[in-house]
Scaffold this motif. Structure first.
Motif, PDB file in Angstrom:
ATOM      1  N   LEU A 441       0.849  -1.191   0.000  1.00 14.67           N
ATOM      2  CA  LEU A 441       0.000   0.000   0.000  1.00 14.67           C
ATOM      3  C   LEU A 441       0.884   1.241   0.000  1.00 14.67           C
ATOM      4  O   LEU A 441       1.396   1.659   1.041  1.00 14.67           O
ATOM      5  N   TRP A 442       1.050   1.803  -1.211  1.00 17.59           N
ATOM      6  CA  TRP A 442       1.757   3.080  -1.368  1.00 17.59           C
ATOM      7  C   TRP A 442       0.740   4.189  -1.131  1.00 17.59           C
ATOM      8  O   TRP A 442      -0.416   4.071  -1.544  1.00 17.59           O
ATOM      9  N   THR A 443       1.192   5.286  -0.491  1.00 17.67           N
ATOM     10  CA  THR A 443       0.192   6.216   0.033  1.00 17.67           C
ATOM     11  C   THR A 443       0.278   7.634  -0.542  1.00 17.67           C
ATOM     12  O   THR A 443      -0.068   8.601   0.130  1.00 17.67           O
ATOM     13  N   GLU A 444       0.724   7.749  -1.789  1.00 16.36           N
ATOM     14  CA  GLU A 444       0.730   9.082  -2.400  1.00 16.36           C
ATOM     15  C   GLU A 444      -0.636   9.750  -2.289  1.00 16.36           C
ATOM     16  O   GLU A 444      -0.744  10.948  -2.030  1.00 16.36           O
ATOM     17  N   TYR A 445      -1.690   8.968  -2.519  1.00 18.65           N
ATOM     18  CA  TYR A 445      -3.051   9.527  -2.569  1.00 18.65           C
ATOM     19  C   TYR A 445      -3.889   9.084  -1.372  1.00 18.65           C
ATOM     20  O   TYR A 445      -5.111   9.165  -1.417  1.00 18.65           O
ATOM     21  N   ILE A 446      -3.213   8.611  -0.327  1.00 20.92           N
ATOM     22  CA  ILE A 446      -3.934   8.079   0.836  1.00 20.92           C
ATOM     23  C   ILE A 446      -3.435   8.820   2.074  1.00 20.92           C
ATOM     24  O   ILE A 446      -2.396   8.498   2.629  1.00 20.92           O
ATOM     25  N   ALA A 447      -4.205   9.827   2.494  1.00 24.43           N
ATOM     26  CA  ALA A 447      -3.708  10.710   3.552  1.00 24.43           C
ATOM     27  C   ALA A 447      -4.253  10.379   4.931  1.00 24.43           C
ATOM     28  O   ALA A 447      -3.747  10.884   5.924  1.00 24.43           O
ATOM     29  N   THR A 448      -5.281   9.540   4.996  1.00 19.74           N
ATOM     30  CA  THR A 448      -5.875   9.243   6.311  1.00 19.74           C
ATOM     31  C   THR A 448      -5.932   7.736   6.533  1.00 19.74           C
ATOM     32  O   THR A 448      -5.947   6.944   5.581  1.00 19.74           O
ATOM     33  N   PHE A 449      -6.036   7.362   7.815  1.00 17.58           N
ATOM     34  CA  PHE A 449      -6.072   5.926   8.102  1.00 17.58           C
ATOM     35  C   PHE A 449      -7.421   5.304   7.716  1.00 17.58           C
ATOM     36  O   PHE A 449      -7.481   4.129   7.373  1.00 17.58           O
ATOM     37  N   ASP A 450      -8.486   6.096   7.747  1.00 17.85           N
ATOM     38  CA  ASP A 450      -9.770   5.587   7.236  1.00 17.85           C
ATOM     39  C   ASP A 450      -9.626   5.160   5.777  1.00 17.85           C
ATOM     40  O   ASP A 450     -10.164   4.142   5.346  1.00 17.85           O
ATOM     41  N   HIS A 451      -8.894   5.970   5.024  1.00 16.97           N
ATOM     42  CA  HIS A 451      -8.685   5.664   3.607  1.00 16.97           C
ATOM     43  C   HIS A 451      -7.804   4.415   3.450  1.00 16.97           C
ATOM     44  O   HIS A 451      -8.029   3.588   2.554  1.00 16.97           O
ATOM     45  N   VAL A 452      -6.810   4.269   4.331  1.00 20.98           N
ATOM     46  CA  VAL A 452      -5.993   3.037   4.323  1.00 20.98           C
ATOM     47  C   VAL A 452      -6.902   1.818   4.449  1.00 20.98           C
ATOM     48  O   VAL A 452      -6.812   0.853   3.677  1.00 20.98           O
ATOM     49  N   GLN A 453      -7.820   1.869   5.420  1.00 24.62           N
ATOM     50  CA  GLN A 453      -8.722   0.727   5.636  1.00 24.62           C
ATOM     51  C   GLN A 453      -9.559   0.457   4.384  1.00 24.62           C
ATOM     52  O   GLN A 453      -9.761  -0.701   3.996  1.00 24.62           O
TER      53      GLN A 453
END
Ligand SMILES: [Zn+2]
Length: 507
Positions: A441-453
């Motif tokens: 999971l690369w997080t360029e466009y994922i700024a919150t942990f809700d979005h990670v989930q």
């Protein structure tokens, strides 16, 4: 009775972990509960059925270790009217408890009487989290580890250094976090938008915090593999110590504010680079007891090496004819240094370019091709192809009309993850080199942990399914049904922000 039930849940739920979704259809309260074997997937086998068990009357789970069994293998018995676990080690007991949690989620207070036998097919079952493009707190990292445990994933690959931020405290090199952990602003919207938010962004983990995460993971039988990127993705390190770059100490290197691949790499011809990397790895090895240390190795352009007098002098001295050999030289030097500490390296599949020691494990990300090549060369492989296990990709074909949040691109529906064959194109000797699989999971466009989930659930269940059962997965609809019955109630209880496309049949 409610108290006892809560006690039971307290016993099971915090011990998160597990997938091999136990698909047991009948959950009634009769003495003998018939089990529909046809819906139980391999490698879970239900060996028999008998008296059901009322968990309100059975708050204790009886466990036993049998060292003749595989370390992670287990039997979960409920057919004698009580709950018993027999496993090869405490790890196996832990995975059995996750299966039990899924049975409770599915069946409630009265479990059917069954005997389940289960074991993973891969010793390495990993999930990666990029904490550099966006930073996640220690508490959020622990929640990510909880998600791994629930799905019986046993390696957390922690991506700690990048162009956009250095996240690991290194006491010998304090500027890495003083300077390298903060970027002055961040790109808004998709790559190429050329709009920035004008807000500094940063964060890092102290050594005590990283040790705390290692302990938390170990309590859940999860190994943390740290990643320190070299020779590319080094902008944050070079902003901190510009003398380590080919452009030298007077060049104004900056922590990057946008995404992509950058020409700034460590100077392979400067002996100080090796001193620096070894100093960093000394501290990393003190914090992380894992056998594997990930050294990156991906996306390292070589044009600066072509122009750098130090790099060219080293090539001449060593008789190298291609800059790829400089990368190989650097990786091999680090590999030997870590071997002296009893550690092994993992690198992205670019480490094959220019040659790599057989002791290196290759993480195949550009499709499965690098992994196939490495296995044929006799190197061990972790399959993590972007075509199946890049969880930063979109989840549906109609992504915009389905309301998916902005993602890096691609399209990886749950079904495609489920269909991955890690052994495709390999003969039996080569198959033996596939030590595991992993999702990234690369997080360029994922700024919150809700979005990670949202990005990892429920695709993590497909990763687990392939890791525990790489062959014989033929019934996608049954798989989705098992997620719905055995995992969804747990996702809901914990308040996870899962993507519901799969359950709605949206593609
Ligand atoms: Zn150089």
């Amino acid at each position: 009775m409610t108290f006892k039930l809560n006690l039971m849940k307290k016993l099971i739920y915090p011990l998160l972990a597990a997938v091999v979704l136990t698909a047991i259809s009948a959950c009634g309260g009769g003495e003998i509960v018939p089990v529909d074997l046809s819906i139980v997937p391999n490698p879970v086998s239900v060996l028999g059925c008998g008296k059901s068990v009322n968990i309100q009357e059975n708050p204790a789970v009886k466990t036993r270790i049998n060292k003749k069994m595989g370390a992670e293998e287990y039997y979960l018995d409920t057919h004698k009217g009580r709950i018993e676990i027999t496993a090869g080690s405490e790890a196996g007991v832990f995975w059995a408890r996750q299966t039990l949690a899924q049975m409770v989620a599915q069946c409630g207070d009265v479990l059917p009487g069954v005997r389940i036998h289960d074991y993973p097919k891969f010793p390495y079952r990993g999930a990666h989290l990029d904490c550099c493009r966006h930073f996640f707190s220690v508490d959020e990292v622990k929640q990510f580890i909880d998600i791994l445990a629930l799905h019986k994933i046993n390696v957390f690959h922690w991506h700690l250094t990048e162009d956009q931020g250095w996240r690991a405290e290194i006491k010998q090199y304090p500027k890495l976090t003083e300077v390298g952990s903060v970027r002055k602003e961040t790109l808004v919207g998709h790559y190429g938008s050329n709009t920035y938010d004008g807000t500094p962004y940063g964060g890092f983990y102290t050594q005590d915090e990283m040790r705390d995460v290692v302990t938390y993971a170990a309590e859940r039988f999860i190994t943390v593999v740290p990643e320190i990127e070299m020779p590319g993705h080094a902008s944050a390190a070079l902003a901190s110590y510009p003398e380590l770059g080919c452009r030298g100490k007077d060049y104004p290197y900056e922590v990057q504010t946008t995404w992509g691949v950058f020409p700034e790499v460590f100077c392979a011809g400067n002996p100080e680079t090796v001193t620096f990397l070894e100093g960093v790895l000394d501290e990393i090895c003190d914090i992380f007891p894992s056998e594997y240390i990930h050294i990156g190795g991906d996306e390292a352009p070589r044009e600066e090496w072509e122009k750098c007098p130090k790099c060219q002098a080293l090539m001449k001295e060593k008789g190298f004819t291609r800059e790829a050999e400089l990368q190989s030289y650097l990786i091999t030097t680090v590999e030997q240094y870590l071997a002296g500490k009893g550690r092994k390296i993992i690198g992205w599949d670019e480490i094959l370019e220019g040659g790599v020691s057989q002791n290196a494990t290759v993480m195949s990300w550009r499709g499965a091709k690098g992994g196939i090549e490495a296995a044929k060369l006799g190197n061990d492989v972790i399959m993590t192809p972007n075509s199946y296990f890049y969880f930063d990709y979109y989840q549906t074909k109609g992504r915009e009309e389905n309301g998916e949040p902005l993602a890096i691109g691609g399209c990886l529906p749950l079904r495609k993850c489920y269909e991955f064959d890690p052994y495709d194109q390999l003969d039996d000797d080569e198959k033996a080199h596939i030590k595991g699989i992993q999702a990234n999971l690369w997080t360029e466009y994922i700024a919150t942990f809700d979005h990670v989930q949202h990005m990892v659930l429920p695709r993590m269940a497909a990763l687990a399914e392939v890791a525990w059962n790489p062959e014989g997965r033929t019934d996608y609809d049954a798989f989705v049904g098992r997620i719905e019955k055995g995992l969804l109630p747990i996702y809901c209880e914990r308040g996870y922000h899962y993507a519901d496309y799969a359950f709605k049949g949206i593609e």
